[in-house]
Enzyme design. Sequence first.
Site, PDB file in Angstrom:
ATOM      1  N   HIS A  58      50.764  10.064  76.140  1.00 38.98           N
ATOM      2  CA  HIS A  58      50.105   8.939  76.530  1.00 38.98           C
ATOM      3  C   HIS A  58      49.846   7.681  76.101  1.00 38.98           C
ATOM      4  O   HIS A  58      49.560   7.212  76.295  1.00 38.98           O
ATOM      5  CB  HIS A  58      48.935   9.280  74.740  1.00 38.98           C
ATOM      6  N   GLU A  99      44.148  13.266  80.278  1.00 41.07           N
ATOM      7  CA  GLU A  99      45.024  14.677  80.913  1.00 41.07           C
ATOM      8  C   GLU A  99      45.956  14.603  82.081  1.00 41.07           C
ATOM      9  O   GLU A  99      46.832  14.910  82.346  1.00 41.07           O
ATOM     10  CB  GLU A  99      44.845  15.723  80.087  1.00 41.07           C
ATOM     11  N   SER A 106      53.983  14.360  81.654  1.00 38.11           N
ATOM     12  CA  SER A 106      55.117  14.790  80.555  1.00 38.11           C
ATOM     13  C   SER A 106      54.978  15.714  80.819  1.00 38.11           C
ATOM     14  O   SER A 106      55.988  16.892  79.805  1.00 38.11           O
ATOM     15  CB  SER A 106      54.325  14.780  79.373  1.00 38.11           C
TER      16      SER A 106
HETATM   17  N1  HBI Z   1      43.818  17.093  69.319  1.00 41.63           N
HETATM   18  N2  HBI Z   1      46.489  16.617  67.917  1.00 41.63           N
HETATM   19  C1  HBI Z   1      45.662  16.440  69.733  1.00 41.63           C
HETATM   20  N3  HBI Z   1      45.677  15.925  70.181  1.00 41.63           N
HETATM   21  C2  HBI Z   1      45.316  15.914  71.837  1.00 41.63           C
HETATM   22  O1  HBI Z   1      45.081  15.632  72.032  1.00 41.63           O
HETATM   23  C3  HBI Z   1      43.613  16.412  71.675  1.00 41.63           C
HETATM   24  C4  HBI Z   1      43.304  17.408  70.283  1.00 41.63           C
HETATM   25  N4  HBI Z   1      41.658  17.248  70.374  1.00 41.63           N
HETATM   26  C5  HBI Z   1      40.988  17.488  71.327  1.00 41.63           C
HETATM   27  C6  HBI Z   1      41.953  16.971  72.352  1.00 41.63           C
HETATM   28  N5  HBI Z   1      43.090  16.771  72.772  1.00 41.63           N
HETATM   29  C7  HBI Z   1      41.209  16.773  73.705  1.00 41.63           C
HETATM   30  O2  HBI Z   1      42.361  17.460  75.158  1.00 41.63           O
HETATM   31  C8  HBI Z   1      39.744  17.333  74.302  1.00 41.63           C
HETATM   32  O3  HBI Z   1      39.654  18.455  73.713  1.00 41.63           O
HETATM   33  C9  HBI Z   1      39.127  15.876  73.525  1.00 41.63           C
HETATM   34 FE    FE Z   2      47.214  15.236  75.522  1.00 45.49          FE
END
Ligand code: HBI
Ligand code: FE
Length: 319
Positions: free
Chosen positions: A182, A222, A241
Amino acid sequence: DGTKAAAPEPKVQTEVRRVPQSLEEVDNGQILGFGADLAEDHPGFKDQAYKDRRMAIADIARAHRVGDPIPRLEYTSEEVHVWNTVLRELRGLYPDGACAEFQRCFPLFDFKEDVVPQLEDLSQILKRETGWQIRPVAGLLHPRDFLNGLAFQTFHSTQYMRHPSKPMYTPEPDLCHELLGHVPMLADPDFCDMVHSIGVASLCADDSQIWHLTKIYWFTVEFGVVLEGDEKKAFGAGILSSYGEMEHMRTGKAYFVPFDPHAKQPKMSYKDGYQNRYFVLKSFKDGAQKLRDYCSDITPPDIMVEREISGQAFKEICM
Ligand code: HBI
Ligand code: FE
C-alpha cells in the site's frame, strides 16, 4: 363505541448516523476479527509469545491520538528476518510486474533488508509527497471506518509482523502487506486522488453503499491492474505483496475485465487461493475519473445526516 385503536404508524427504516467531520471522529473504530485470540487456522494460533507481542503492539495503536507521532517499535531479530525474507523475495518481481507509478515511488522509501521501517518515517515521506498520512491501527478495521479514514487522507496501517513460520503468507493485513503493497502507491498523486474519492463517498454512504465501495476498494486498491501499452501491470496491494499472486496474475491463469464501478461487483474472496478475475484500469487518471463519476451518484437516501459534511466533499458527493 366501535372505534379501533389507531393503527401503528408504519415504521420508516431510517438510519441516523453522525457523519464524521474529522479524523478524530473516525477514531473509535471497531476492530474486527483478531483481538486477544487468533483464529485456529492462523499460523500463530499456538504461539503464546507471538500473541503477547501482538497485544503489546495493538495497545500502542489503541493509545495513539491523531496528531501524535507514531511510536517507534524495536523489532526483534525474528521480525527483522521475516521482513528481510519478504522484501528480498518481492523486490525482484517489481521491475516486470509492478506499474510505473509503483516503480517511481518505491525508491522514495529506501527500504533496507536489515531494518524494519518505522511507520512514522513513512508517514512523513507520504506527507511530503501527497499530503497523506499513516495512522497505526490494532487490526482489521470495520470497512466503514477504514474507508472513512481515506476521506481524511489517512491510511490505517497495522504495525505487527506476520508469523515467522510462514513468511510468504498472512491471512490478515500485516506490516509487509501495508509497507510493500500500500504505502508506495500512496506516494502517487493520481492514485491518491482515486482512493480519496472512495473515502469521500463512504462518509455519507448507507450500509449497502459501503458494501459496494468495499468491493470497489477490493478490486482496485487490493487487486487492481492497470494497462501500460498492451501489458497489464499490478497496482493492487494484494498482488504487489504476494509472490504467488503476482505470478498468477502474470501467467494468464486469470481473466481480465475493464473496471466499471457502476456494475454489480462479484463476491470478494479472502483466503481461497488467488483471484480468478482482475479488473483493469486504462490509467489511474481514467480510474479516478470513473470513480469520481460513480461517487457523485451516491446520495444518502436512508440516512439522516446529523451534521452536514463541511466543504467540498459534501458538495461533490451529497448534493
Ligand atoms: N483494516 N487495518 C485494516 N487494513 C486494511 O487494509 C483494511 C481494513 N479494514 C477493511 C479493509 N481493509 C478493506 O478490505 C475494505 O473493507 C475497505
Ligand atoms: Fe490491504
